[in-house]
Design an enzyme around this catalytic site. Structure first.
Site, PDB file in Angstrom:
ATOM      1  N   PRO A  74     -42.116 -28.918  20.828  1.00 61.97           N
ATOM      2  CG  PRO A  74     -42.454 -29.799  22.967  1.00 61.97           C
ATOM      3  CD  PRO A  74     -41.602 -29.946  21.742  1.00 61.97           C
ATOM      4  CB  SER A  79     -38.102 -21.580  28.168  1.00 60.47           C
ATOM      5  OG  SER A  79     -39.374 -21.414  27.597  1.00 60.47           O
ATOM      6  N   GLY A 118     -44.867 -24.694  23.713  1.00 61.24           N
ATOM      7  CA  GLY A 118     -45.941 -24.262  24.597  1.00 61.24           C
ATOM      8  C   GLY A 118     -45.833 -22.842  25.107  1.00 61.24           C
ATOM      9  CB  THR A 119     -43.696 -21.258  27.646  1.00 62.99           C
ATOM     10  OG1 THR A 119     -44.050 -22.389  28.445  1.00 62.99           O
ATOM     11  CG2 THR A 119     -43.836 -20.019  28.492  1.00 62.99           C
ATOM     12  CB  ILE A 120     -41.337 -19.702  23.066  1.00 65.67           C
ATOM     13  CG1 ILE A 120     -41.410 -20.933  22.169  1.00 65.67           C
ATOM     14  CG2 ILE A 120     -40.250 -19.835  24.113  1.00 65.67           C
ATOM     15  CD1 ILE A 120     -40.167 -21.112  21.293  1.00 65.67           C
ATOM     16  CB  CYS A 131     -41.137 -33.011  24.517  1.00 63.87           C
ATOM     17  SG  CYS A 131     -41.827 -32.142  25.941  1.00 63.87           S
ATOM     18  CB  ALA A 188     -34.517 -26.966  26.299  1.00 60.54           C
ATOM     19  CB  CYS A 189     -32.635 -31.235  24.795  1.00 58.04           C
ATOM     20  SG  CYS A 189     -33.961 -30.332  24.017  1.00 58.04           S
ATOM     21  CG  ASN A 203     -36.088 -33.616  24.063  1.00 57.54           C
ATOM     22  OD1 ASN A 203     -36.484 -34.416  23.223  1.00 57.54           O
ATOM     23  ND2 ASN A 203     -36.603 -32.400  24.175  1.00 57.54           N
ATOM     24  CD  GLU A 208     -38.450 -31.798  21.497  1.00 56.57           C
ATOM     25  OE1 GLU A 208     -38.012 -30.821  22.117  1.00 56.57           O
ATOM     26  OE2 GLU A 208     -39.189 -32.651  22.014  1.00 56.57           O
TER      27      GLU A 208
END
Length: 742
Positions: A425, A81, A427-429, A280, A96-97, A278, A282
């Site tokens: 994960p 994202s 989720g949004t993409i 989540c 993101a991480c 991070n 992963e």
């Protein structure tokens, strides 16, 4: 790059367009979108392809931009994202991480808090290990005092995150990790027993091989003071393990990660030790590392009922180059992060649409065939991605820390990237791609979605709807029944072969979840984000067995969620018996009370409470005998918050008129949390329900009277009221794109 026509030709679903408009498209100061989805993809493609010019590549940037644009608009691949949101824009932060170090000094701790604020402001999530912080009540030599311990400092990180909120596009998320051999480990395990604390943290316990061996054999393990490195005591491993299981069974946290396993696969052990991941889980990272992620839509890698390996290989090649370019054009929030990221150049190419792909191939998710295919697909992706990384190393140079790395020790050719693959994960993409999330099974075949406050829509999985219509068993009534039921397994009018393929998260055993996670982990450089879903009736022993299975089958960590475990309200009113034990007074004890009729005129007061949804006006009226009714008015009219507050007012009024005491009503409401708390300290309002409770307290409670304790809650999406999926250690709504973690 020459612009294509507007986004009308893009294969975007209605949900995808809604999510893009709400969260991704560039806006002016009035909130009006300044670009179409097509413009957004052009912006991202041009920005990422510009790395070719910076690196003086033989590849022409405008030609590669066209290739990147086609890759994304076909929805064959999407980056994480922050890249979609920020590439080609002023902020320019694409990762993101992040993982930040937290040392054992006041200076280090508050430097990390400052750095966290800068990362959250830029749209990133952060992971920390608090294992280096000396335990509570340990000696502080400089002041001759005692340490307050890592938990107290975690609360400061949490408060800082709460303050930032990142302008509403991505919200700050943290991962807090503590080694199982830290002296404060029991306090850490139990930290989220109170759901009002550490609301911006996921927490995981870092398990060691020594600890797991002690669990298996029934022995003790050593507890080590991180300040002195001395063994301070020994603890019963099984008892500690049972406490982890108990809390995970109760509310899904803490998760677990296997630290020694992470470090066995640490590609650059000469640089440092991996202590954290991070938010989540992963992406294991060294201190000051970041990672850029992207996911391939596996549902697009099927042609006429068969795997299209050539297309998958082509997508892997382009996506790997895309992610390496992201590292080059990224704007980093800290100089230390830029240096460490460019020295290791970790990327994380993953997948989404796995459940959809299995459906297209006619393979049940919970089958040995699916597990075997998962291994094969991930081995193919990692092999192909590493091959591209080797070609990029020849063209651009290997990652700076290649010498001394695991690859160098094994005599392998140089790589451009220390890691290539991660299962995140999505989720949004995955909503944008209209695909199932990550490697998760379907959450539901059909579900009810509320729009515009009143209209109810039944959303049906497009593949199921297509098959149902082709085979003649589709009816709107059946789809609604399925949405209400949650599974198709009990509907005998649906053919058995269809039921076998369209299994959902709760049709699948925890053992099947772990088998799939382990299959993908076997050929993934980093880690796999996956939630093991349990039914509400699952036992603590079920959770314990899954944790052991994850350890034995090679997973790097595990997150579980027992259905409804965060949705239970504590119905105790705190009455003590003569022995001092708390006794639960059932609400039915008021069943015989006679409801009072309302007189024409009542006296009362109105309290203005500042909530995360805006000002809430709570009016409390009394008759000659005391409290009689409560009603609410939201400062912002309409919406789910206003309707829920009205419902609370009606129920509280009914309870009072039936003889329930004010204190009992307060105890049921106070401390309920939602996604938009407001205020700080004693003035903190955690939800509209909490605001109502505190207004009642202001009206009735005498000075010094003890306030009620918390409740544990969860449930529907706070933005649209749709179903919330617990996946990858996060809560995600696939109806509107809301994510608890991002």
């Amino acid at each position: 790059m020459k612009k294509q026509p507007a986004s009308s030709h893009l294969p975007l679903s209605k949900n995808a367009l809604t999510v893009l408009e709400r969260r991704y498209l560039k806006r002016n100061s009035d909130g009006k979108a300044l670009e179409s989805p097509s413009d957004m993809f052009h912006r991202v493609a041009d920005a990422i392809a510009a790395a070719e010019t910076r690196l003086k590549s033989s590849v022409k940037a405008d030609e590669l931009a066209k290739k990147f644009y086609d890759l994304m608009t076909s929805l064959d691949f999407l980056p994480n994202s922050p890249t979609l949101m920020n590439a080609g824009r002023e902020l320019g932060q694409l990762s993101a991480c992040f993982v930040l170090p937290v040392g054992d000094s006041m200076e280090s701790i508050f430097e990390a808090i400052k750095q966290t604020a800068l990362i959250h402001k830029s749209g990133g999530g952060t992971g920390f290990s608090f294992s280096r912080v000396r335990p509570a009540n340990d000696v502080v030599l400089s002041t001759k005092g005692v340490s307050s311990g890592p938990l107290s400092f975690m609360k400061v990180f949490d408060a800082a995150t709460e303050t930032i909120k990142q302008g509403g596009t991505r919200r700050g998320a943290n991962m807090g990790i503590m080694r199982v051999d830290h002296p404060d480990i029991m306090d850490f395990i139990m930290a989220k027993r109170d759901q009002k604390v550490l609301t911006n943290f996921n927490i995981s316990v870092g398990l060691t091989e020594a600890f797991m061996e002690a669990v298996e054999n029934g022995g003790e393990y050593e507890i080590i003071n991180p300040r002195s490195k001395d063994v301070v005591k020994k603890m019963d491993a099984r008892k500690v393990f049972e406490h982890i299981v108990e809390m995970a069974w109760t509310n899904g946290e803490p998760g677990i990660i296997f630290l020694d396993r992470l470090n066995r696969d640490n590609p650059t052990p000469q640089v440092g030790e991996i202590e954290a991941t991070n938010p989540c889980g992963e992406q294991p990272l060294l201190p000051y590392e970041s990672c850029n992620l992207g996911s391939i839509n596996l549902s697009h890698m099927v042609d006429k009922g068969k795997m299209d390996w050539k297309k998958l290989g082509d997508v892997v090649k382009t996506a790997t180059r895309f992610l390496d370019n992201v590292i080059e054009v990224n704007t980093y929030p800290l100089k230390e992060i830029e240096e460490m990221t460019k020295a290791n150049r970790k990327i994380g190419l993953g997948v989404m649409g796995w459940a959809d792909m299995l459906i297209l191939l006619g393979i049940p998710y919970n089958s040995a065939e699916a597990v075997a295919l998962g291994e094969k697909v991930m081995q193919f992706i990692t092999t192909e991605s590493r091959q591209v990384s080797r070609q990029l190393a020849e063209e651009r140079g290997a990652f700076a820390n290649f010498k001394g790395s695991l690859y160098d020790q094994k005599g392998e050719p140089p790589l451009r990237n220390a890691t290539c693959t991660t299962i995140a994960p999505t989720g949004t993409i995955s909503i944008i791609a209209n695909a199932s999330s990550g490697i998760e099974p379907l959450f539901a075949v059909s579900y009810v979605r509320q729009v515009l406050d009143n209209d109810i829509l039944v959303e049906v999985h497009p593949l199921f709807e297509k098959i149902a219509k082709e085979r003649g068993f589709y009816t709107p009534e059946l789809m609604k029944l399925i949405a209400e039921h949650g599974t198709i397994q009990d509907f005998k009018q649906i053919p058995e072969d269809v039921r076998r393929v369209f299994v959902t998260a709760h049709d699948i055993t925890p053992e099947d979840h772990i088998a799939m996670q382990a299959a993908f982990q076997k050929y993934t450089d980093n880690a796999v984000s996956k939630t093991v879903n349990f039914p509400h009736t699952a036992s603590r022993e079920d959770v314990s067995q899954v944790y052991r299975m994850a350890y034995h089958q090679g997973c790097k960590g595990v997150t579980i969620y027992r259905d409804g475990s965060r949705d239970q309200q504590v119905l105790s009113v705190g009455k003590k018996d003569e022995k001092g034990a708390e006794e639960t007074i059932p609400m039915e004890s008021h069943k015989g009370s006679r409801k009072k009729e309302r007189p024409r005129a009542l006296r009362g007061a109105t309290y203005q409470m500042e909530t995360g949804c805006g000002p809430l006006y709570v009016t409390i009226n009394e008759d000659s005998n005391g409290l009689f009714e409560l009603f609410t008015t939201m400062g912002k009219a309409g919406g789910c918050a206003a309707s829920q507050c009205e419902a609370i007012g009606r129920l509280v009024s009914l309870a009072w008129r039936s003889g329930v005491q004010a204190r009992q009503a307060v105890k049921q409401l106070i401390g309920i949390t939602c996604h938009k708390p407001a205020g700080f300290g004693e003035n903190r309002i955690t939800s509209c329900a909490d605001a109502v409770a505190k207004a009642i307290q202001m009206h009735t409670l005498t000075e010094g009277e003890e306030a009620a304790q918390l409740v544990i809650n969860g449930g529907a999406c706070p933005e649209c009221g749709g179903p919330v999926e617990h996946e990858g250690g996060c809560s995600v709504c696939h109806a509107c794109g809301y994510s608890e973690c991002a």
